[in-house]
Scaffold this active site. Structure first.
Site, PDB file in Angstrom:
ATOM      1  CD  GLU A 275      -2.819  -1.182  -0.010  1.00 38.68           C
ATOM      2  OE1 GLU A 275      -3.167  -0.099  -0.527  1.00 38.68           O
ATOM      3  OE2 GLU A 275      -3.156  -2.282  -0.471  1.00 38.68           O
ATOM      4  CG  ASP A 356       2.645  -7.082  -5.909  1.00 44.10           C
ATOM      5  OD1 ASP A 356       2.103  -6.645  -4.874  1.00 44.10           O
ATOM      6  OD2 ASP A 356       2.139  -7.962  -6.629  1.00 44.10           O
TER       7      ASP A 356
END
Length: 412
Positions: A275, A356
């Protein structure tokens, strides 16, 4: 032209149905296969349950989609739209008030029509698979609060927009776009502090072994640790998730308490790092910029089409008020935007890959993110075998099996 519009809409509907059918057929063939890397966490029973959950969700989504499409087509093409428009005009209200009322009543009607589907999804389908924790009283409270907030916000936006049309008939498209852009920013600014707390309780992450890790992770990213919260999502559902909200100084990362309860400390930090990746890569800002540029083009195109005067005729209607013409314009916009759905989905998936990769660099252990995703996939009964075409067209996140595979390759 009316027939052509109907055929185009039916084509988009059929294309969606075919993709849905492909996805379910693919699941029936591969649904019993445990993907590589998921062994020991997901077994045949979990896969069977996940397949049934996907199938039930898809069936409900299909029924809801067909219902909404039928109502929309009847309203636009079978006569109710001009009749409704005349009813609003007969009230004798000023144009700003009439236009605002026109859409607030439609929003209320749409909310009421959606109630049976929402009730079934929450108290039958989600309850069947052990996800629902929401009481009927809480569901009703959420419905009323959500409707009230939507009516207030939409009412303000519409009233401001229709007023600009009155005071600036030749350049309302530019001023209207400016209002839309500012209003979007305003909602993003107030949402974390005004809207979201009406539904959830936010507090700092306090799980043992996680709080200090959060502070350290945020410090490495150069961010303030006070902007990470956990939320009491378990009052409504057992699904686990995390999300990024706000803009500017009100940005925050929110972790569901259900996610925090099920994952190990390292896995929670890895998901937090993901995030943070959205934050650091400025994905929200970039998406907002694209949205505003598309909105600018849409406002100008609407200005030209309404000025042309032929929009009602495309739908076999003699005339419509200025406010009412935005409804068929939105219908035309949905036809134009449909082929670009996979393009939008591709950009969203690209952002997820970037987040990611950032998480791997910041957290330093790709396996934590991979194992966290596997656990969430199991607990959320995710479809581990989506059809590639369906995923490419609709998925805003990469398929979880592919994400896990890439993360574990990165950790080697």
């Amino acid at each position: 032209m009316t027939t052509l519009l109907l055929l185009l809409y039916l084509f988009t509907l059929l294309a969606g149905l075919l993709l849905r059918a492909l996805n379910l057929a693919y699941l029936k063939i591969h649904g019993a296969v445990v993907p590589a890397g998921f062994e020991g966490v997901i077994d045949g029973e979990v896969l069977r349950k996940a397949s049934a959950y996907t199938l039930d969700n898809s069936r409900l989504g299909l029924i809801e989609s067909l219902f909404d499409s039928t109502v929309l087509l009847l309203f636009l093409f079978a006569g109710p739209l001009p009749l409704y428009d005349r009813c609003i005009e007969s009230l004798g209200l000023p144009p700003v008030a009439a236009g605002t009322l026109f859409y607030l009543l439609l929003l209320t009607a749409k909310t009421l029509l959606d109630i049976p589907f929402s009730l079934y999804r929450t108290f039958v389908l989600e309850a069947r698979y052990g996800f629902n924790t929401q009481t009927l009283g809480l569901w009703i409270a959420d419905l009323l609060k959500g409707l009230a907030i939507s009516l207030v916000l939409l009412g303000l936006l519409l009233a401001g927009g229709f007023w600009l049309v009155e005071v600036s008939p030749q350049s309302w498209w530019l001023w209207g776009w400016g209002l839309f852009a500012l209003f979007t920013l305003f909602v993003m600014l107030i949402s974390p502090y005004v809207i979201e707390p009406l539904f959830f309780r936010f507090e700092p992450v306090r799980k043992e072994g996680v709080e200090e890790g959060v502070k350290a992770l945020m410090a490495r990213a150069g961010l303030a640790a006070g902007r990470v919260f956990q939320v009491d999502a378990s009052r409504r559902s057992r699904h686990g998730n995390a999300y990024f909200t706000g803009i500017g100084r009100v940005k925050r990362i929110v972790l569901f308490d259900t996610l925090i309860e099920r994952l190990q400390a390292g896995e929670i930090l890895a998901i937090l790092a993901h995030e943070i990746g959205h934050w650091k890569k400025r994905h929200i800002f970039k998406r907002l910029l694209v949205t505003e540029l598309l909105a600018l083009g849409s406002f100008y195109l609407a200005y030209r089409l309404i000025g042309w005067g032929g929009v009602p005729g495309l739908f076999g209607i003699d005339s419509l008020s200025f406010a009412a013409q935005w409804l068929p314009l939105a219908f035309l916009g949905s036809l134009v935007s449909f082929p670009f759905t996979p393009v939008s989905a591709w950009f969203f998936r690209r952002d997820e890959w970037q987040a990611d990769r950032y998480a791997c660099e910041l957290h330093g252990n790709p396996e934590d993110l991979a194992s966290g995703l596997v656990t969430l996939a199991r607990d959320n009964l995710a479809n581990l075998h989506p059809h590639p075409w369906y995923a490419a067209f609709y998925f805003s996140h990469p398929p979880v099996v592919e994400r896990v595979r890439r993360l574990r390759e990165a950790g080697k």
